[in-house]
Write an enzyme that holds these catalytic residues in place. Structure first.
Site, PDB file in Angstrom:
ATOM      1  N   CYS A   1       0.664  -1.253   0.280  1.00  0.00           N
ATOM      2  CA  CYS A   1      -0.708  -0.232  -0.193  1.00  0.00           C
ATOM      3  C   CYS A   1       1.163   1.077   0.077  1.00  0.00           C
ATOM      4  CB  CYS A   1      -0.877   0.107   1.390  1.00  0.00           C
ATOM      5  SG  CYS A   1      -1.617  -1.154   1.555  1.00  0.00           S
TER       6      CYS A   1
ATOM      7  N   ASP B   1      21.720  36.817 -13.611  1.00  0.00           N
ATOM      8  CA  ASP B   1      20.243  36.863 -14.279  1.00  0.00           C
ATOM      9  C   ASP B   1      19.610  38.387 -13.808  1.00  0.00           C
ATOM     10  OD1 ASP B   1      18.172  34.883 -15.289  1.00  0.00           O
ATOM     11  OD2 ASP B   1      17.505  36.877 -13.627  1.00  0.00           O
TER      12      ASP B   1
END
Length: 500
Positions: free
Chosen positions: A41, A448
């Site tokens: 499970c 950046d």
């Protein structure tokens, strides 16, 4: 998940604690095999918690299946997000898992997989078995079973067609695997009314689960803001694009789950059903669905500078690309131009060198050019400068010849070195390929401009930030981009200049 899983070694006490709490954050990290029932499970299974002495834990469903356990039909452990461990790690086992998920065993066999990684078949089998308990064939078999279940539940295809579309060599092998994995026959898995798109022949509708928190609309908006005409489409809710898959082009339409859960609804139109598993994997990578937001937010949220940003957007993802080679070319095309300019240039390249669909699907007309096609394409009318055009051709040639390797199992550090060796590709472009092409969670973009603006607003600098926020710098980048250019992440008119 710290303390529960480290390089494939599970801490039984921590795992059992996760099972008793039924915490869905751990779904996909491991499965619980129950000796008394013979099933395995997901940790959040709603069934009664088994006694600790009756359970054992496995890092993969394939390992549980090899040990003789079958999948729980109530919690469906095969329908959970994948383990984020394979995306975070850079070792050969993680690289192998990324390639297996992308269908490399189906295309080239175990030999092809080993060759991609630079190992012998025997070495690779030993490494995987030592950590996961099973080899590449068992891992690929588990993936075939998941694909088979999707086709059984979402189509009316005859079972023989499902078998071969899932990658099985024979119907008998298909039947035996389904019985072994799911504890029932293929026909018993098929619902009375398959969950197909009844009004749209040829389309499959799937639910792609994510770990909460997850803002599907934000991820799709970011992708939509960069949509290339002819290749991609954005209507304000649904992001659509062409996928270039091993057996032919496909179209996918992605939208937030209608029930508002941490999931995405994916509608797929495939040229060949054998590509279903690969298509699902690439869509999951595109949307960063297998990320572990709890671990990421815990690190970034502890930094005073980022804490307000993380609190305002918990679980923020890093949208990537379904193909790193495509992203590399797009990164070059987007150098020093606006988002609108990059979209225009990319659309022209797609039209000039891309492979046209047999018939358009809405405004979608072409798949992105493959490296070999782009290397020999005439791009003089696209509008690129001579230097940029040479960079595109050089990159495409290097990709086609294998001098630069950007597949899902690529060594990320080596890929960066290979890219930087090409004229016209600098640190920013190589880093962007790592961040949005190879889905590396720990990338910083040097120089950046949008990041610099955000850092200045936070009283920090580019140099200081480069060493912070490991191992989740890619997610820090997204938070800082959102601060600098909020229109890429929230509704509103798009800024002309923004991050790539």
């Amino acid at each position: 998940m710290t303390g529960t899983l480290e390089r494939g070694r599970l801490d039984a006490e921590h795992c059992y604690r996760a099972v008793t709490s039924r915490d869905p954050r751990f779904d996909g990290w491991f499965v619980t095999a129950v000796h008394s029932t013979g099933i395995y499970c997901r940790p959040s299974c709603p069934a009664r918690t088994p006694l600790q002495r009756n359970v054992e834990f496995h890092t993969t469903a394939a390992s549980a299946q090899a040990a003789g356990f079958r999948a729980c039909r109530r919690c469906r452990p095969d329908a959970v997000p994948g383990s984020p461990d394979w995306d975070v790690r850079a070792d050969v086992v993680a690289r192998a898992m990324r390639l297996i998920a992308d269908g490399e065993v189906e295309r080239g066999g175990v030999g092809g997989l080993a060759g991609r990684l630079g190992y012998s078949e025997r070495q690779l089998h030993r490494l995987l078995t030592a950590e996961l308990g099973v080899g590449p064939l068992a891992l690929a078999r588990a993936q075939r079973a998941r694909t088979a279940r999707l086709l059984i539940e979402t189509t009316l295809l005859p079972m023989a067609d499902v078998a071969f579309a899932s990658g099985f060599a024979s119907v008998r092998q298909f039947n035996d695997t389904v019985r072994s994995v799911f504890g029932t026959t293929p026909s018993a898995l098929r619902p009375a009314t398959p969950r197909s798109d009844g009004g749209s022949p040829g389309w499959l509708t799937l639910r792609l689960a994510a770990r909460a928190p997850f803002a599907a609309d934000e991820v799709l908006l970011f992708l939509g803001a960069h949509a290339t005409p002819g290749l991609e489409e954005w209507d304000g809710t649904t992001f659509s694009r062409v996928l270039d898959l091993p057996h032919g082009p496909a179209v996918v339409r992605l939208s937030p789950a209608p029930d508002g859960s941490a999931a995405v609804s994916a509608r797929l139109r495939l040229h060949d059903l054998r590509d279903l598993g690969v298509a699902v994997t690439r869509c999951r990578r595109l949307l960063d669905l297998d990320a572990d937001p709890a671990a990421i937010d815990a690190v970034l949220g502890a930094d005073p500078a980022l804490a307000p940003l993380v609190a305002g957007a918990p679980g923020r993802r890093v949208p990537t690309a379904p193909d790193a080679e495509e992203l590399a070319v797009r990164a070059v095309l987007g150098q020093q131009v606006s988002v609108a300019g990059a979209r225009t240039l990319t659309a022209r390249v797609v039209t000039a060198a891309g492979r046209p669909l047999a018939e358009p699907v809405g405004t979608l007309t072409h798949a992105f050019p493959r490296a070999a096609d782009l290397a020999g394409a005439d791009l003089t009318a696209v509008g690129l400068t001579g230097a940029r055009r040479r960079t595109v051709h050089t990159l495409a040639t290097a990709l086609a010849e294998g001098a630069v390797v950007l597949n899902p199992g690529a060594d990320r550090d080596e890929a960066r070195r290979q890219l930087l060796a090409l004229p016209g590709i600098g640190p920013w472009t190589a880093a962007l390929v790592g961040l949005r092409g190879l889905a590396d969670p720990d990338v910083w973009l040097p120089g950046d401009l949008a990041l610099r603006r955000s850092l200045a607003a936070l009283g920090s600098s580019d140099a200081e930030a480069d060493g912070r926020w490991r191992p989740w710098r890619s997610y820090a980048v997204m938070h800082l981009w959102a601060l600098a250019v909020p229109t890429l992440f929230t509704r509103g008119p798009l800024s002309d200049r923004s991050p790539s």
